[in-house]
Scaffold this active site. Structure first.
Site, PDB file in Angstrom:
ATOM      1  N   LYS A  60      53.912  55.063  38.243  1.00  0.00           N
ATOM      2  CA  LYS A  60      54.238  55.756  39.483  1.00  0.00           C
ATOM      3  C   LYS A  60      53.612  54.939  40.594  1.00  0.00           C
ATOM      4  O   LYS A  60      52.391  54.919  40.753  1.00  0.00           O
ATOM      5  CB  LYS A  60      53.698  57.184  39.491  1.00  0.00           C
ATOM      6  CG  LYS A  60      53.961  57.904  40.816  1.00  0.00           C
ATOM      7  CD  LYS A  60      53.335  59.291  40.863  1.00  0.00           C
ATOM      8  CE  LYS A  60      53.579  59.939  42.222  1.00  0.00           C
ATOM      9  NZ  LYS A  60      52.952  61.291  42.340  1.00  0.00           N
TER      10      LYS A  60
ATOM     11  N   THR B 241      48.812  65.289  42.066  1.00  0.00           N
ATOM     12  CA  THR B 241      48.180  65.482  43.372  1.00  0.00           C
ATOM     13  C   THR B 241      48.756  66.714  44.061  1.00  0.00           C
ATOM     14  O   THR B 241      48.019  67.544  44.606  1.00  0.00           O
ATOM     15  CB  THR B 241      48.408  64.247  44.255  1.00  0.00           C
ATOM     16  OG1 THR B 241      47.885  63.090  43.607  1.00  0.00           O
ATOM     17  CG2 THR B 241      47.744  64.414  45.611  1.00  0.00           C
TER      18      THR B 241
ATOM     19  N   ARG C  59      44.611  57.329  47.934  1.00  0.00           N
ATOM     20  CA  ARG C  59      43.896  58.506  47.454  1.00  0.00           C
ATOM     21  C   ARG C  59      42.639  58.132  46.676  1.00  0.00           C
ATOM     22  O   ARG C  59      41.614  58.810  46.772  1.00  0.00           O
ATOM     23  CB  ARG C  59      44.792  59.331  46.534  1.00  0.00           C
ATOM     24  CG  ARG C  59      45.876  60.120  47.219  1.00  0.00           C
ATOM     25  CD  ARG C  59      45.358  61.476  47.632  1.00  0.00           C
ATOM     26  NE  ARG C  59      46.434  62.320  48.131  1.00  0.00           N
ATOM     27  CZ  ARG C  59      46.281  63.617  48.426  1.00  0.00           C
ATOM     28  NH1 ARG C  59      45.118  64.208  48.285  1.00  0.00           N
ATOM     29  NH2 ARG C  59      47.298  64.310  48.882  1.00  0.00           N
TER      30      ARG C  59
ATOM     31  N   TYR D   7      49.427  55.856  37.233  1.00  0.00           N
ATOM     32  CA  TYR D   7      49.573  56.328  38.613  1.00  0.00           C
ATOM     33  C   TYR D   7      48.757  55.442  39.535  1.00  0.00           C
ATOM     34  O   TYR D   7      47.526  55.443  39.472  1.00  0.00           O
ATOM     35  CB  TYR D   7      49.105  57.788  38.671  1.00  0.00           C
ATOM     36  CG  TYR D   7      49.326  58.531  39.963  1.00  0.00           C
ATOM     37  CD1 TYR D   7      50.033  57.996  41.030  1.00  0.00           C
ATOM     38  CD2 TYR D   7      48.827  59.821  40.102  1.00  0.00           C
ATOM     39  CE1 TYR D   7      50.226  58.717  42.199  1.00  0.00           C
ATOM     40  CE2 TYR D   7      49.014  60.554  41.258  1.00  0.00           C
ATOM     41  CZ  TYR D   7      49.704  59.996  42.310  1.00  0.00           C
ATOM     42  OH  TYR D   7      49.889  60.712  43.458  1.00  0.00           O
TER      43      TYR D   7
ATOM     44  N   ILE E 132      58.987  60.236  41.576  1.00  0.00           N
ATOM     45  CA  ILE E 132      58.159  61.410  41.331  1.00  0.00           C
ATOM     46  C   ILE E 132      57.882  61.974  42.710  1.00  0.00           C
ATOM     47  O   ILE E 132      57.132  61.389  43.488  1.00  0.00           O
ATOM     48  CB  ILE E 132      56.882  61.052  40.564  1.00  0.00           C
ATOM     49  CG1 ILE E 132      57.257  60.504  39.179  1.00  0.00           C
ATOM     50  CG2 ILE E 132      55.973  62.270  40.420  1.00  0.00           C
ATOM     51  CD1 ILE E 132      56.085  59.999  38.369  1.00  0.00           C
TER      52      ILE E 132
END
Length: 296
Positions: free
Chosen positions: A165, A48, A142, A137, A207
């Site tokens: 993540k 991202t 998002r 992820y 991360i």
């Protein structure tokens, strides 16, 4: 490089652009060297923070190739190959594997969303096809969809699933999946303001967006926790919250790219729909950067 035991601070690397919108490979090289010198544990381009959603597939491959060559095996490179199209994610994943990355970051199918089985197959398709470890992820803010606990239980058993993540911002969700954490499946915080809390649930590190500008400090925080110095890790986390909040005062990666520009690491150039920071937010960011010793 085998990343099955990966832990520490993984930087979600920005992609520097020139004023004409092209990728600034000179600045990218400086950023990579900055992280190698500062003790960052792994690089993650094209997440991202790397603005990959506005880049072409050709640019993605050029960036991955450059990062792999510049890093030269000194630390792992994990490339973001995610897409809302499973076929596109598969093709990018295979291409990045051929370019020599050590691992992949795979995102949930944003916009499409799908149902539970569709999301499972989205990840399983890539996990079955590649021969390198993958991090799943989870960032529903998002993408509009989340990896269910049931799906994660299925996916975590796959030999190519390195971990997750976790960027939902929910301690409850992190707690619900903590039983899956162990030698064969890891959790990495995807929220810079929650690294120590998630490590208390078994996360192996972060991360990080924040690590773009304070890589040594983020590495120190994670290392302190892993070495049993929880008090030091907690102090770094709490004391850094004003800067972390400023880095998310606008949508990521607008503020962190501005911060990198303030440090002379790159120019603050973006691709639409991202635009430069509002003046008031920039002033606030610069003020906390000065407090943190990142600006004169």
């Amino acid at each position: 490089m085998d990343i099955r035991n990966l832990e520490g601070s993984i930087v979600a690397l920005i992609t520097p652009f020139r004023a004409d919108g092209s990728v600034d490979f000179d600045a990218l090289g400086r950023l990579i060297d900055f992280h190698l010198d500062a003790g960052t544990d792994a690089l993650l381009p094209l997440g991202t923070t790397g603005e990959s959603s506005t880049m072409t597939h050709e640019e993605d491959e050029e960036v991955v190739s450059f990062v792999v060559e510049r890093t030269a095996g000194r630390i792992p490179v994990i490339a973001g190959s995610g897409s809302n199209s499973t076929q596109t994610m598969l093709e990018k994943s295979l291409a990045f594997e051929r370019l020599g990355v050590d691992g992949l970051l795979l995102i949930t199918p944003y916009y499409n969303k799908s149902n539970k089985e569709g999301i499972y197959r989205h990840f399983a398709t890539v996990l079955d096809a590649v021969n390198i470890p993958c991090i799943l992820y989870n960032v529903p803010g998002r993408t509009g969809c989340s990896i269910s606990v049931a799906n994660l239980e299925r996916l975590s058993a796959h030999p190519n699933a390195l971990g997750i993540k976790e960027a939902s911002g929910s301690i409850a969700y992190a707690s619900d999946i903590a039983h899956l954490i162990g030698p064969d499946f890891k959790m990495f915080s995807g929220n810079d303001d929650m690294v120590v809390p998630l490590m208390s649930l078994g996360a192996s590190g972060v991360i990080s967006v924040w690590a773009n500008i304070q890589p040594a400090l983020v590495h120190e925080m994670v290392r302190a926790f892993l070495d049993g110095n929880v008090a030091r890790a907690r102090d770094i986390q709490v004391q850094s919250l004003p800067l972390i909040h400023a880095l998310f005062s606008e949508v990521n990666p607008i503020p962190v790219k501005e911060a990198c520009a303030q440090m002379g690491l790159c120019e603050a150039n973006y691709r639409l729909p991202l635009v430069p920071m509002a003046d008031a937010h920039r002033e606030a960011l610069v003020a906390v950067m000065k407090e943190a010793g990142l600006r004169a």
